[in-house]
Design an enzyme around this catalytic site. Structure first.
Site, short mmCIF file in Angstrom:
data_model
loop_
_atom_site.label_atom_id
_atom_site.label_comp_id
_atom_site.label_asym_id
_atom_site.label_seq_id
_atom_site.Cartn_x
_atom_site.Cartn_y
_atom_site.Cartn_z
N ALA A 37 38.08 41.56 43.38
CA ALA A 37 37.96 40.30 44.12
C ALA A 37 37.93 39.07 43.22
CB ALA A 37 36.71 40.34 45.00
N ARG A 39 40.44 37.77 41.55
CA ARG A 39 41.69 37.00 41.59
C ARG A 39 42.51 37.40 42.83
NH1 ARG A 39 45.06 38.55 37.84
NH2 ARG A 39 43.93 40.38 37.09
N VAL A 84 36.76 50.09 38.58
CA VAL A 84 36.77 51.03 39.71
C VAL A 84 37.60 52.29 39.44
CG1 VAL A 84 36.16 49.41 41.55
CG2 VAL A 84 38.57 49.69 40.91
N ASN A 110 41.10 47.06 47.27
CA ASN A 110 42.16 46.10 46.95
C ASN A 110 42.60 46.16 45.48
OD1 ASN A 110 43.60 43.30 47.14
ND2 ASN A 110 42.04 43.04 45.55
N TYR A 175 53.90 52.91 40.60
CA TYR A 175 53.22 51.99 41.52
C TYR A 175 53.51 52.40 42.97
CZ TYR A 175 52.01 47.50 43.76
OH TYR A 175 51.47 46.52 44.55
P1 NAP Z 1 46.17 40.23 40.95
O1 NAP Z 1 46.24 38.79 41.28
O2 NAP Z 1 46.79 40.72 39.69
O3 NAP Z 1 44.64 40.69 41.02
C1 NAP Z 1 44.30 42.00 40.78
C2 NAP Z 1 42.80 42.18 40.98
O4 NAP Z 1 42.50 43.58 40.82
C3 NAP Z 1 41.99 41.41 39.98
O5 NAP Z 1 40.89 40.81 40.63
C4 NAP Z 1 41.51 42.49 39.00
O6 NAP Z 1 40.23 42.23 38.47
C5 NAP Z 1 41.40 43.69 39.93
N1 NAP Z 1 41.44 44.98 39.22
C6 NAP Z 1 42.49 45.61 38.66
N2 NAP Z 1 42.10 46.77 38.10
C7 NAP Z 1 40.76 46.86 38.33
C8 NAP Z 1 39.77 47.82 38.01
N3 NAP Z 1 40.08 48.95 37.32
N4 NAP Z 1 38.49 47.61 38.41
C9 NAP Z 1 38.16 46.49 39.09
N5 NAP Z 1 39.05 45.54 39.43
C10 NAP Z 1 40.33 45.73 39.04
O7 NAP Z 1 46.85 41.11 42.09
P2 NAP Z 1 47.02 40.86 43.66
O8 NAP Z 1 48.41 40.43 43.88
O9 NAP Z 1 45.91 40.05 44.19
O10 NAP Z 1 46.92 42.38 44.16
C11 NAP Z 1 45.83 42.85 44.93
C12 NAP Z 1 46.29 44.14 45.62
O11 NAP Z 1 47.39 43.84 46.47
C13 NAP Z 1 46.78 45.21 44.64
O12 NAP Z 1 46.37 46.47 45.07
C14 NAP Z 1 48.29 45.07 44.73
O13 NAP Z 1 48.95 46.28 44.40
C15 NAP Z 1 48.47 44.71 46.18
N6 NAP Z 1 49.74 44.05 46.48
C16 NAP Z 1 50.08 42.87 45.92
C17 NAP Z 1 51.30 42.28 46.23
C18 NAP Z 1 51.77 41.00 45.66
O14 NAP Z 1 52.95 40.63 45.83
N7 NAP Z 1 50.93 40.23 44.97
C19 NAP Z 1 52.17 42.93 47.11
C20 NAP Z 1 51.79 44.14 47.67
C21 NAP Z 1 50.56 44.68 47.36
P3 NAP Z 1 39.94 41.71 36.96
O15 NAP Z 1 40.96 40.66 36.65
O16 NAP Z 1 38.53 41.20 37.05
O17 NAP Z 1 40.04 42.92 36.05
#
Ligand code: NAP
Length: 266
Positions: A37, A39, A84, A110, A175
């Protein structure tokens, strides 16, 4: 890459039905755990749900500064650092939340990382890293949270998957595997947990403006935009509105709801 600013998030009415043991946090509508949460999509979900009057445990891992800022913004947000993909850290986080708030009503799985590599070049370490961060994490957090939900005979789990889990993506095979796996988990758990009054659904976003896509160049983004019937890239609020709806709804379970502007229609 893109700059969208949302100054106002409208609070949505929540289900006020009270059930279960009396709580110290009587005024709280729901206790919601959101992984990843700090970002992007997770941050928007955390902010929106806190503005709705819920207590949000906002999990983060590396982005401490962003997490602290999020907490400062809203008194209903409680941040917690945990990777996580690691069982012990997940266990400690869930124990912390239940000790403090007595229950977890909603889990949003998420947290996730992306990949961009030819399948033939993916190493075992990279495979393991993506599987652990995207899929094992959801398995692990859900397993730790479930005893409390089952005891309360009440719960809602929302897994953030992706259109790539539905239709596949070149150079993002691992992925895509994790996201298809998440959707499989959603459908199976919905059947297993329905009798315990726990609903499980996936939200499968299309392309959303977050750090995850910051390396896509502007021309490619514009080409993608042209393929989207609604003629725009999605934003984090588009996804969090779907979370709002799923939390108000009482009869949807086992579904994969794709928020993608019509980009992928199955
Ligand atoms: P993002 O901006 O890169 O943010 C990713 C978040 O996940 C960050 O808050 C990060 O926390 C956290 N995270 C990653 N690995 C972690 C771990 N091992 N433990 C705890 N926190 C972790 O990505 P987003 O676009 O918001 O993506 C969120 C979700 O939506 C993901 O599952 C992604 O696959 C999915 N999604 C995104 C898109 C898109 O176009 N953006 C499309 C489809 C699905 P820290 O930075 O604090 O480590």
């Amino acid at each position: 890459l893109f700059f969208f600013f949302f100054k106002e998030i409208k609070g949505l009415s929540q289900n006020s039905r009270k059930k279960g043991p009396s709580l110290n946090y009587q005024e709280v509508k729901m206790v919601i755990l959101v992984t990843g949460a700090s970002r992007g999509i997770g941050r928007e979900i955390a902010r929106s749900q806190a503005l709705n009057g819920n207590i949000v445990i906002a999990n983060y891992n590396k982005s401490e500064e962003q997490a602290k800022y999020l907490q400062k913004e809203n008194k209903n947000i409680d941040i917690y650092k945990a990777d996580v993909s690691k069982r012990e850290e997940v266990k400690a986080m869930v124990q912390y939340a239940i000790k403090k708030y007595e229950k977890i009503d909603v889990l949003i799985n998420n947290a996730g990382i992306a990949e961009n590599k030819l399948f033939t070049e993916v190493t075992d370490e990279e495979w393991q890293k993506i599987i652990n961060n995207n899929l094992y994490s959801a398995f692990c957090v859900t397993q730790e949270v479930l005893p409390n939900m089952i005891h309360n005979k009440k719960g809602c789990i929302i897994n953030i998957s992706s259109v790539w889990g539905m239709v596949g993506a070149s150079c993002e095979t691992i992925y895509s595997i994790t996201k298809a796996g998440i959707d499989g988990m959603t459908k199976s758990l919905a059947k297993e947990l329905g009798p315990s009054n726990i609903r499980v659904n996936s939200i499968a976003p299309g392309i959303i403006d977050t750090d995850m896509n910051k390396n896509i160049d502007l021309e490619d983004v514009d080409n993608i935009r042209k393929e989207i019937p609604l003629e725009r890239i999605g934003n984090t609020l588009d996804v969090s509105r779907c979370v709002d709806w799923l939390l108000k709804d009482q009869y949807t379970t086992g579904q994969v709801i794709s928020i993608n502007g019509g980009w992928v229609i199955t």
